[in-house]
Design a protein around this motif. Structure first.
Motif, short mmCIF file in Angstrom:
data_model
loop_
_atom_site.label_atom_id
_atom_site.label_comp_id
_atom_site.label_asym_id
_atom_site.label_seq_id
_atom_site.Cartn_x
_atom_site.Cartn_y
_atom_site.Cartn_z
N ILE A 81 -28.33 29.87 -79.20
CA ILE A 81 -29.29 30.36 -80.18
C ILE A 81 -28.47 30.94 -81.33
N GLU A 82 -28.75 30.50 -82.54
CA GLU A 82 -28.10 31.05 -83.72
C GLU A 82 -29.16 31.55 -84.68
N ILE A 83 -29.00 32.78 -85.12
CA ILE A 83 -29.86 33.34 -86.15
C ILE A 83 -29.00 33.45 -87.39
N LEU A 84 -29.42 32.74 -88.43
CA LEU A 84 -28.58 32.61 -89.61
C LEU A 84 -29.45 32.72 -90.86
N GLY A 85 -29.30 33.79 -91.60
CA GLY A 85 -30.09 33.96 -92.81
C GLY A 85 -31.57 33.91 -92.52
N ARG A 86 -32.24 32.88 -93.03
CA ARG A 86 -33.69 32.76 -92.86
C ARG A 86 -34.07 31.71 -91.82
N SER A 87 -33.15 31.35 -90.93
CA SER A 87 -33.42 30.30 -89.95
C SER A 87 -32.93 30.67 -88.56
N ILE A 88 -33.58 30.09 -87.56
CA ILE A 88 -33.17 30.23 -86.16
C ILE A 88 -32.92 28.83 -85.64
N LEU A 90 -31.90 26.62 -82.21
CA LEU A 90 -31.78 26.59 -80.76
C LEU A 90 -31.30 25.19 -80.40
N TYR A 91 -30.21 25.10 -79.66
CA TYR A 91 -29.76 23.76 -79.31
C TYR A 91 -29.10 23.73 -77.94
N THR A 92 -29.13 22.53 -77.35
CA THR A 92 -28.50 22.27 -76.06
C THR A 92 -27.33 21.34 -76.33
N GLY A 93 -26.22 21.59 -75.65
CA GLY A 93 -25.01 20.80 -75.85
C GLY A 93 -24.02 21.57 -76.69
N THR A 94 -22.94 20.94 -77.05
CA THR A 94 -21.93 21.59 -77.89
C THR A 94 -22.34 21.43 -79.34
N PHE A 95 -21.75 22.24 -80.21
CA PHE A 95 -22.09 22.16 -81.64
C PHE A 95 -21.83 20.77 -82.18
N ALA A 96 -20.72 20.16 -81.77
CA ALA A 96 -20.35 18.83 -82.27
C ALA A 96 -21.22 17.72 -81.66
#
Length: 143
Positions: A81-88, A90-96
């Motif tokens: 879970i990443e909260i960044l500025g005005r967005s959230i 949610l992802y499964t797996g690696t960033f790449a």
């Protein structure tokens, strides 16, 4: 009163400490790094499970916090879970190599699954867009 260059305090006992702070040498620990301007939580197996940093919001140019929470491993089935500025995000797996991703922003919600499809809810256009990657079909619902 003043200590050894990186530690000082005033007459009221307010303490100022400069430099990297680690809660302990190994095991689960917290690291405050003034050079990286970050706070991190590291698991006993040296995996970063939490970070709080500064970032520049691409939409506004403002400096905003970025918070990242990870499930504890950097594997294909890990959750982030990443909260960044005005967005959230949610992802499964690696960033790449993301397997799924959900993005929630101030005017849009998007749900994507690798190789399957995407559903996008757009408040600006009051529309829903769906794309099925297996069939190649796209559908837009709008008033």
């Amino acid at each position: 009163m003043e200590g050894n260059r990186n530690i000082s305090w005033d007459a009221w006992g307010n303490l100022l400490v400069r430099g990297i702070f680690e809660s302990n040498k190994d095991g689960n620990r917290v690291i405050i790094d003034p050079q990286a301007r970050s706070i991190k939580m590291i698991s006993s197996d040296n995996f970063e499970v939490f970070s709080l940093t500064f970032t520049t919001d691409p939409a506004t140019g403002y400096i905003t916090p970025r918070m990242t929470l990870k499930s504890g491993t950097d594997s294909p089935d890990s959750n982030t879970i990443e909260i960044l500025g005005r967005s959230i995000y949610l992802y499964t797996g690696t960033f790449a190599d993301k397997l799924t991703e959900t993005v929630v922003s101030d005017d849009n919600i998007s749900v994507w699954k690798k190789g399957k499809g995407i559903i996008n809810l757009d408040a600006d256009t009051a529309s829903i867009k769906m794309i099925n990657y297996e069939t190649g079909k796209e559908k837009v619902l709008a008033p």
